[in-house]
Design a protein around this motif. Structure first.
Motif, PDB file in Angstrom:
ATOM      1  N   GLU A  15       0.829  -1.202   0.000  1.00  0.00           N
ATOM      2  CA  GLU A  15       0.000   0.000   0.000  1.00  0.00           C
ATOM      3  C   GLU A  15       0.860   1.247   0.000  1.00  0.00           C
ATOM      4  N   VAL A  16       2.171   1.095   0.126  1.00  0.00           N
ATOM      5  CA  VAL A  16       3.089   2.220   0.143  1.00  0.00           C
ATOM      6  C   VAL A  16       3.809   2.238  -1.205  1.00  0.00           C
ATOM      7  N   PRO A  17       3.455   3.172  -2.100  1.00  0.00           N
ATOM      8  CA  PRO A  17       4.047   3.165  -3.431  1.00  0.00           C
ATOM      9  C   PRO A  17       5.448   3.771  -3.496  1.00  0.00           C
ATOM     10  N   ALA A  18       5.826   4.568  -2.517  1.00  0.00           N
ATOM     11  CA  ALA A  18       7.136   5.227  -2.556  1.00  0.00           C
ATOM     12  C   ALA A  18       7.506   5.764  -1.184  1.00  0.00           C
ATOM     13  N   ILE A  19       8.776   5.982  -1.006  1.00  0.00           N
ATOM     14  CA  ILE A  19       9.277   6.677   0.177  1.00  0.00           C
ATOM     15  C   ILE A  19      10.018   7.901  -0.327  1.00  0.00           C
ATOM     16  N   ILE A  20       9.626   9.047   0.164  1.00  0.00           N
ATOM     17  CA  ILE A  20      10.316  10.286  -0.178  1.00  0.00           C
ATOM     18  C   ILE A  20      11.055  10.729   1.071  1.00  0.00           C
ATOM     19  N   VAL A  21      12.347  10.906   0.941  1.00  0.00           N
ATOM     20  CA  VAL A  21      13.188  11.199   2.088  1.00  0.00           C
ATOM     21  C   VAL A  21      13.660  12.643   2.030  1.00  0.00           C
ATOM     22  N   PHE A  22      13.259  13.425   2.996  1.00  0.00           N
ATOM     23  CA  PHE A  22      13.776  14.771   3.188  1.00  0.00           C
ATOM     24  C   PHE A  22      14.674  14.667   4.402  1.00  0.00           C
ATOM     25  N   GLY A  23      15.958  14.908   4.231  1.00  0.00           N
ATOM     26  CA  GLY A  23      16.783  14.524   5.350  1.00  0.00           C
ATOM     27  C   GLY A  23      17.918  15.426   5.744  1.00  0.00           C
ATOM     28  N   ASP A  24      18.501  14.990   6.806  1.00  0.00           N
ATOM     29  CA  ASP A  24      19.718  15.575   7.326  1.00  0.00           C
ATOM     30  C   ASP A  24      20.776  14.476   7.284  1.00  0.00           C
ATOM     31  N   SER A  25      21.824  14.615   8.036  1.00  0.00           N
ATOM     32  CA  SER A  25      22.928  13.661   7.971  1.00  0.00           C
ATOM     33  C   SER A  25      22.558  12.266   8.458  1.00  0.00           C
ATOM     34  N   THR A  26      21.438  12.111   9.149  1.00  0.00           N
ATOM     35  CA  THR A  26      21.053  10.773   9.610  1.00  0.00           C
ATOM     36  C   THR A  26      20.422   9.937   8.508  1.00  0.00           C
ATOM     37  N   VAL A  27      19.913  10.567   7.456  1.00  0.00           N
ATOM     38  CA  VAL A  27      19.318   9.823   6.354  1.00  0.00           C
ATOM     39  C   VAL A  27      19.965  10.145   5.009  1.00  0.00           C
ATOM     40  N   ASP A  28      20.926  11.041   4.993  1.00  0.00           N
ATOM     41  CA  ASP A  28      21.603  11.401   3.744  1.00  0.00           C
ATOM     42  C   ASP A  28      23.099  11.370   3.980  1.00  0.00           C
ATOM     43  N   SER A  29      23.716  10.287   3.543  1.00  0.00           N
ATOM     44  CA  SER A  29      25.166  10.189   3.742  1.00  0.00           C
ATOM     45  C   SER A  29      25.916  10.724   2.532  1.00  0.00           C
ATOM     46  N   GLY A  30      25.190  11.402   1.653  1.00  0.00           N
ATOM     47  CA  GLY A  30      25.816  12.040   0.498  1.00  0.00           C
ATOM     48  C   GLY A  30      25.993  11.091  -0.661  1.00  0.00           C
ATOM     49  N   ASN A  31      25.938  11.609  -1.823  1.00  0.00           N
ATOM     50  CA  ASN A  31      26.257  10.859  -3.028  1.00  0.00           C
ATOM     51  C   ASN A  31      26.605  11.896  -4.080  1.00  0.00           C
ATOM     52  N   ASN A  32      27.891  12.080  -4.290  1.00  0.00           N
ATOM     53  CA  ASN A  32      28.326  13.106  -5.216  1.00  0.00           C
ATOM     54  C   ASN A  32      28.886  12.523  -6.507  1.00  0.00           C
ATOM     55  N   ASN A  33      28.496  11.312  -6.857  1.00  0.00           N
ATOM     56  CA  ASN A  33      28.987  10.698  -8.084  1.00  0.00           C
ATOM     57  C   ASN A  33      28.554  11.455  -9.329  1.00  0.00           C
ATOM     58  N   LEU A  83      19.947  12.283  -7.832  1.00  0.00           N
ATOM     59  CA  LEU A  83      20.573  12.596  -9.115  1.00  0.00           C
ATOM     60  C   LEU A  83      21.083  11.375  -9.878  1.00  0.00           C
ATOM     61  N   ASP A  84      20.855  10.185  -9.387  1.00  0.00           N
ATOM     62  CA  ASP A  84      21.360   8.993 -10.065  1.00  0.00           C
ATOM     63  C   ASP A  84      20.648   8.813 -11.402  1.00  0.00           C
ATOM     64  N   PRO A  85      21.396   8.832 -12.531  1.00  0.00           N
ATOM     65  CA  PRO A  85      20.753   8.738 -13.851  1.00  0.00           C
ATOM     66  C   PRO A  85      20.157   7.368 -14.155  1.00  0.00           C
ATOM     67  N   GLU A  86      20.469   6.353 -13.364  1.00  0.00           N
ATOM     68  CA  GLU A  86      19.919   5.018 -13.579  1.00  0.00           C
ATOM     69  C   GLU A  86      18.483   4.890 -13.080  1.00  0.00           C
ATOM     70  N   TYR A  87      18.001   5.902 -12.359  1.00  0.00           N
ATOM     71  CA  TYR A  87      16.654   5.861 -11.793  1.00  0.00           C
ATOM     72  C   TYR A  87      15.860   7.056 -12.279  1.00  0.00           C
ATOM     73  N   GLY A  88      14.556   6.850 -12.460  1.00  0.00           N
ATOM     74  CA  GLY A  88      13.664   7.921 -12.880  1.00  0.00           C
ATOM     75  C   GLY A  88      12.548   8.115 -11.862  1.00  0.00           C
ATOM     76  N   ILE A  89      11.575   8.929 -12.216  1.00  0.00           N
ATOM     77  CA  ILE A  89      10.467   9.240 -11.314  1.00  0.00           C
ATOM     78  C   ILE A  89       9.673   7.987 -10.963  1.00  0.00           C
ATOM     79  N   GLU A  90       9.608   6.998 -11.864  1.00  0.00           N
ATOM     80  CA  GLU A  90       8.857   5.790 -11.584  1.00  0.00           C
ATOM     81  C   GLU A  90       9.537   4.931 -10.515  1.00  0.00           C
ATOM     82  N   ASP A  91      10.832   5.174 -10.263  1.00  0.00           N
ATOM     83  CA  ASP A  91      11.544   4.422  -9.240  1.00  0.00           C
ATOM     84  C   ASP A  91      11.331   5.014  -7.869  1.00  0.00           C
TER      85      ASP A  91
END
Length: 91
Positions: A15-33, A83-91
């Motif tokens: 019943e949960v179609p997605a998780i949207i994460v608005f975060g700080d350092s506890t949920v965002d460890s960065g991804n600068n690829n 920003l990962d180009p391998e994923y889109g809005i449907e992911d």
């Protein structure tokens, strides 16, 4: 910061179609690829406890709490980077 966690029903379809994460350092460890910078984390020991032991570009060695929630609700083993180009809005 995740604000809402409904309880899944046993034996029911997701019943949960997605998780949207608005975060700080506890949920965002960065991804600068995907951005031009000299500071990267796409080498070991980063990712040693991640799926397959693969460095991900996150400044952590494994999954975060949000990744466990994603897996719990049947959405996948981790929340992909925005920003990962391998994923889109449907992911």
């Amino acid at each position: 910061m995740m604000l809402w966690f409904p309880s899944p029903k046993t034996g029911a379809t997701a019943e949960v179609p997605a998780i949207i994460v608005f975060g700080d350092s506890t949920v965002d460890s960065g991804n600068n690829n995907q951005i031009p910078t000299l500071v990267k984390s796409n080498f070991r020991p980063y990712g040693r406890d991640f799926v397959g032991g693969k460095p991900t570009g996150w400044f952590s060695n494994g999954r975060l709490a949000t990744d466990f929630y994603s897996e719990f609700y049947g959405l996948g083993p981790f929340v992909p980077a925005y920003l990962d180009p391998e994923y889109g809005i449907e992911d």
